[in-house]
Motif scaffolding. Structure first.
Motif, PDB file in Angstrom:
ATOM      1  N   LEU A  88       1.767   5.465  -0.830  1.00 47.44           N
ATOM      2  CA  LEU A  88       1.937   6.903  -0.632  1.00 47.44           C
ATOM      3  C   LEU A  88       3.014   7.208   0.403  1.00 47.44           C
ATOM      4  O   LEU A  88       3.765   8.189   0.270  1.00 47.44           O
ATOM      5  N   ILE A 138       5.645  15.229 -10.652  1.00 46.23           N
ATOM      6  CA  ILE A 138       4.557  14.247 -10.549  1.00 46.23           C
ATOM      7  C   ILE A 138       3.435  14.562 -11.523  1.00 46.23           C
ATOM      8  O   ILE A 138       3.003  13.713 -12.310  1.00 46.23           O
ATOM      9  N   LEU A 165       6.447   7.085  -1.232  1.00 46.54           N
ATOM     10  CA  LEU A 165       6.695   8.270  -2.047  1.00 46.54           C
ATOM     11  C   LEU A 165       6.899   9.508  -1.171  1.00 46.54           C
ATOM     12  O   LEU A 165       7.791  10.329  -1.416  1.00 46.54           O
ATOM     13  N   TRP A 166       6.083   9.635  -0.136  1.00 45.61           N
ATOM     14  CA  TRP A 166       6.154  10.788   0.765  1.00 45.61           C
ATOM     15  C   TRP A 166       7.499  10.824   1.503  1.00 45.61           C
ATOM     16  O   TRP A 166       8.127  11.870   1.629  1.00 45.61           O
ATOM     17  N   TRP A 225      -0.527   7.418 -14.056  1.00 46.56           N
ATOM     18  CA  TRP A 225      -1.165   6.704 -12.951  1.00 46.56           C
ATOM     19  C   TRP A 225      -2.657   6.959 -12.914  1.00 46.56           C
ATOM     20  O   TRP A 225      -3.430   6.094 -12.494  1.00 46.56           O
ATOM     21  N   THR A 264      17.588   4.870  -2.897  1.00 50.77           N
ATOM     22  CA  THR A 264      16.467   5.226  -2.035  1.00 50.77           C
ATOM     23  C   THR A 264      16.868   5.486  -0.588  1.00 50.77           C
ATOM     24  O   THR A 264      17.884   4.990  -0.111  1.00 50.77           O
ATOM     25  N   GLU A 281      10.371   9.581   0.525  1.00 51.07           N
ATOM     26  CA  GLU A 281      11.420   9.978  -0.418  1.00 51.07           C
ATOM     27  C   GLU A 281      11.323  11.468  -0.744  1.00 51.07           C
ATOM     28  O   GLU A 281      12.337  12.159  -0.857  1.00 51.07           O
ATOM     29  N   ALA A 282      10.095  11.981  -0.867  1.00 53.30           N
ATOM     30  CA  ALA A 282       9.905  13.404  -1.194  1.00 53.30           C
ATOM     31  C   ALA A 282      10.451  14.301  -0.089  1.00 53.30           C
ATOM     32  O   ALA A 282      11.064  15.351  -0.359  1.00 53.30           O
TER      33      ALA A 282
END
Length: 503
Positions: free
Chosen positions: A195, A220, A198-199, A228, A262, A201-202
């Motif tokens: 998480l 998502i 992902l967080w 998922w 990334t 990058e968000a």
């Protein structure tokens, strides 16, 4: 001890978002829970979380949950944990605070009590440093909402005993959760490591104005989030590899990892401007819905997904749905036979309460819930005569083939409902029953249900005589009820009289 769980007493230190979810999960498993939280609104917050949890469970399953555990708020940590079998610590994520609270717990809890920490990132070895009995301390990291999402990461520290881990997993499994044992401790464990990536990058995508929070959430929830939810990451990518499977996927997309896409190693500056930007977009996204309203919407969506997964694989279930199916089978099996009843009167086999999940737009119990309670009463009657889970799994049961309901009054939120059952007739294949549903302490009659059931061989798909022990038990009840007054509304038909023909 709860029929559902190997423990009957839990203690929760902290009643916030995660602590409140643990409290609800334990209570709805029939476990008594003592709580310590110095927050002045702790009792209100926990009550609201529990109300949402009960509403969600009413949507999630019709299996017979055990009687809700008793909830007690205490004035100190020591009082809270004095007789606990499982202590769950859910205080803020500060190592010094957690060590101090865990030391208090360790000093006051019984010697055989399990001590779990809800930490989302601190290593259990660091948490154990100042404990006298560190072997019973482990991380039990859940996911919000704890009462619906079943996963718990079990992480042991250097001093945690294998017995502690095994006991913790057994308790979690018994209350419908999925305890996964993480082999080695690292900060943030497994779930939060994923998480966090992902967080991070968000946050960059929002800061750089690539999209707003609504768009990012749409990406998502309308795509890989659905995948998922039932297959996770690696199984999803295995399918993406086509017939050649995972090896082909890795060969085809592995080189992408070298591309400069990334920003995972570059930390975004959460300055005041970015915090306000995200906060304003989040406010707009919520559309005026309160946190409790958003929680209820989230719960309904999760229930729908899990129920859909339960029906997958030809009824065998998949992922979280298979877990729910197995949990419900244990609930039905542990319900056992209905308690012995006074056969000289209509049987009183079901008593329940109108939950928030049963309320319609008028603020009263919605009409299909009346049928649900009557179905529960029929199931209790069948268990009483020996038609239990083992009987059904062997290929025989009673199917309802005709129903007549009368709605006489409204039931309100929180009212106690009592259902009585009278047998009007029975033979080797048929069972004719009449239910009355009453509400409140005055037991006012609010509905009746008349039902005809047919005993079937479910494998052959046709009616057949009931087994001799079932028929014998049913005959005893039917003969006793033959002396009761027959309800005057039994056999009543539905419809308007046909108009007289024109002259």
């Amino acid at each position: 001890m709860s029929a559902l769980s190997p423990i009957s007493r839990a203690a929760c230190i902290g009643g916030g978002v995660i602590g409140g979810g643990w409290i609800a999960r334990f209570l709805l498993a029939g476990i008594d829970v003592k709580v310590f939280d110095p927050h002045p609104d702790a009792q209100r917050i926990v009550a609201e979380v529990l109300a949402n949890a009960e509403r969600a469970y009413g949507l999630l399953t019709g299996a017979p949950l055990p009687k809700r555990g008793a909830l007690t708020f205490c004035a100190s940590v020591a009082e809270t944990v004095a007789d606990a079998q499982w202590v769950q610590e859910s205080v803020p994520e500060r190592l010094d605070l957690k060590r101090r609270v865990l030391a208090e717990i360790d000093a006051a809890a019984p010697a055989d009590a399990l001590i779990g920490s809800s930490t989302s990132g601190l290593k259990p070895t660091d948490l154990q440093a100042e404990l006298t009995h560190p072997g019973r301390l482990f991380v039990a990291h859940p996911y919000n909402p704890v009462y619906l999402l079943p996963l718990v990461e079990i992480v042991g520290g250097a001093a945690t005993t294998p017995e502690t881990v095994a006991r913790a997993k057994a308790v979690l499994d018994a209350i419908g959760m999925k305890g996964v044992v993480i082999a080695r401790e690292i900060e943030a464990f497994v779930g939060d490591r994923l998480l966090e990536a992902l967080w991070r990058e968000a946050l960059w995508l929002i800061k750089d104005d690539i999209c707003d929070v609504e768009t990012l959430d749409d990406v998502i929830r309308y795509s890989f989030g659905l995948r998922w939810a039932q297959m996770g990451l690696f199984q999803t990518y295995r399918i993406a590899g086509g017939e050649a499977g995972m090896r082909h996927f890795l060969a085809q997309f592995g080189p992408c990892l070298q591309w400069p896409w990334t920003k995972l190693t570059d930390v975004v500056d959460l300055d005041e401007a970015l915090v306000e930007k995200i906060g304003a977009q989040s406010d707009a996204q919520a559309g005026g819905l309160s946190i409790r309203e958003l929680e209820r919407i989230r719960d309904e969506n999760l229930v729908g997904i899990v129920q859909a997964l339960k029906a997958g694989q030809g009824g065998e279930g998949w992922g979280a749905g298979r877990l729910l199916k197995a949990f419900e089978q244990r609930l039905w099996a542990q319900a056992g036979a209905a308690p012995a009843a006074d056969t000289a009167a209509p049987l009183e086999l079901v008593q329940t309460r109108v939950s928030p999940a049963w309320i319609d737009y008028n603020g009263h119990m919605t009409e299909h819930r009346y049928l649900q309670v009557f179905g529960d009463a029929t199931d209790a009657l069948l268990r009483l005569i020996g038609v239990d889970l083992a009987y059904v799994e062997a290929g025989h049961s009673y199917y309802t083939v005709e129903t007549h309901l009368r709605h006489l009054d409204e039931a309100k939120l929180g009212e106690v409902l009592t259902c009585t059952t009278q047998i009007l007739g029975a033979d080797e294949k048929r069972l004719h029953v009449f239910h009355r549903l009453c509400a409140g302490p005055e037991r006012r009659e609010i509905a009746t249900g008349e039902h005809m059931l047919l005993h079937v061989d479910s494998k052959a798909g046709r009616a057949c005589p009931a087994a001799a022990p079932v028929r014998a038990a049913l005959d005893v009840l039917a003969q006793a009820h033959a002396a009761l007054d027959r309800p005057i509304v039994a056999g009543r038909s539905v419809g308007l009289k046909a108009p007289a023909p024109a002259a």
